[in-house]
Design an enzyme around this catalytic site. Structure first.
Site, mmCIF file in Angstrom:
data_model
loop_
_atom_site.group_PDB
_atom_site.id
_atom_site.type_symbol
_atom_site.label_atom_id
_atom_site.label_comp_id
_atom_site.label_asym_id
_atom_site.label_seq_id
_atom_site.Cartn_x
_atom_site.Cartn_y
_atom_site.Cartn_z
ATOM 1 N N ASP A 226 0.811 -1.222 0.000
ATOM 2 C CA ASP A 226 0.000 0.000 0.000
ATOM 3 C C ASP A 226 0.843 1.271 0.000
ATOM 4 O O ASP A 226 0.445 2.300 0.548
ATOM 5 C CB ASP A 226 -0.945 0.024 1.212
ATOM 6 N N ALA A 227 2.029 1.222 -0.620
ATOM 7 C CA ALA A 227 2.928 2.378 -0.607
ATOM 8 C C ALA A 227 3.246 2.886 -2.006
ATOM 9 O O ALA A 227 4.085 3.771 -2.154
ATOM 10 C CB ALA A 227 4.223 2.026 0.128
#
Length: 318
Positions: A226-227
């Site tokens: 999720d980066a």
């Protein structure tokens, strides 16, 4: 015969880039029918996206003739056929709301792409996908056999000749080698306002912190969970009176705009995401070229009839 191309450029910013590129297109008797550009003052980079109509210039001839200009300005660039429909593979688990929205919009003609297949680690949504006449592949991902499962998934993506992949609530973490192989071609819809509350149960995390706004984010998938660069986001106000369960229901309802992200989907993801309205800057920020802010210019021969705008017949899909 008319050809429609999309040219996307990134290079060090300097005077004369727009003049040189538009002059080249005019010299080839081409027309710029959509144009957008951005100078990033923080990085000193220039970004450009042109939709071009050319009657006498093949893609190969364009690439050969444009190469000296690209070398002069140290450009990273790509040229794609904007008439070619992008191929988008969808991956999903059990939750259906994102998949249902994508399939409905695809069947209604709002998403101008091909969906060669849907891949899932569960069999729950097979009937929904079959109703649309799309092949459904069930690839279970067991805790002790993830490597072989993702090897099969990768074979299916390759066989589908996918330009891009959309994780529409696919609840498995892609392995690093798959992320690397399809870098910049996989997007995820995460139900939190990233970079806050990454990982599992983001609404529960947000509830425990007492937030007053929750959100959903569409981002590129990278090796770090999720980066990846954020493509699009939206938010909704909540209160302490709402339990996390209510937040989850509410989030599912308004997360739907991310099925329409121009990936620009479609990375447009568009989809490959090569035909998109986006670019990633050197510091990994996503630059979205919004159709509503496009500036049009005419560079064709004087007196020629105006070219039809591609935007009129292309939804800014995924």
């Amino acid at each position: 015969m008319s050809h429609n191309y999309r040219l996307i450029v990134s290079c060090p910013d300097r005077v004369g880039i727009v003049s040189r590129v538009s002059g080249f297109i005019a010299s080839q008797k081409g027309s710029i029918i959509e144009a957008n550009q951005h100078s990033d003052l923080a990085t000193g980079r220039f970004f450009m996206r042109y939709d071009i109509q050319a009657n006498a210039l093949s893609a190969q001839a364009f690439r050969i003739a444009f190469a000296p200009i690209a070398e002069e300005f140290e450009m990273s660039w790509r040229l794609s056929d904007s008439d070619r429909r992008q191929r988008v593979v969808i991956m999903v688990s059990k939750e259906s709301h994102c998949l249902a929205d994508l399939l409905y919009r695809w069947s209604a003609g709002e998403l101008e792409c091909d969906i060669p297949c849907v891949i899932s680690n569960h069999d729950d949504l097979r009937a929904m996908v079959a109703w649309y006449g799309i092949p459904f592949h069930h690839v279970p991902v067991g805790p002790g056999d993830k490597a072989s499962a993702f090897a099969q998934t990768e074979r299916l993506i390759a066989a589908a000749e996918a330009d891009s992949v959309v994780l529409a609530r696919y609840m498995q973490i892609l392995p690093p080698d798959l992320c690397q192989r399809y870098a910049g071609r996989v997007i995820n819809i995460h139900h939190s306002f990233l970079p806050s509350f990454a990982g599992a149960k983001p609404y529960h995390q947000a509830f425990e912190r007492g937030v007053k706004l929750i959100g959903a984010s569409c981002h590129y998938v990278t090796e770090e969970l999720d980066a990846g660069p954020i493509i699009e986001q939206d938010i909704q106000r909540v209160s302490h009176c709402h339990a996390p369960r209510i937040w989850c229901v509410s989030g599912a309802m308004w997360k739907r705009p991310y099925s329409r992200v121009d990936c620009d989907g479609t990375y447009r993801i568009a989809c490959s995401f090569t035909a998109t309205r986006r670019w990633c800057s050197p510091d990994s920020r996503h630059l979205g070229f919004n159709a509503s802010s496009i500036r049009r210019r005419r560079t064709g021969p004087a007196g020629a009839a105006p070219a039809p705008a591609l935007a009129a017949r292309r939804h800014p899909a995924i």
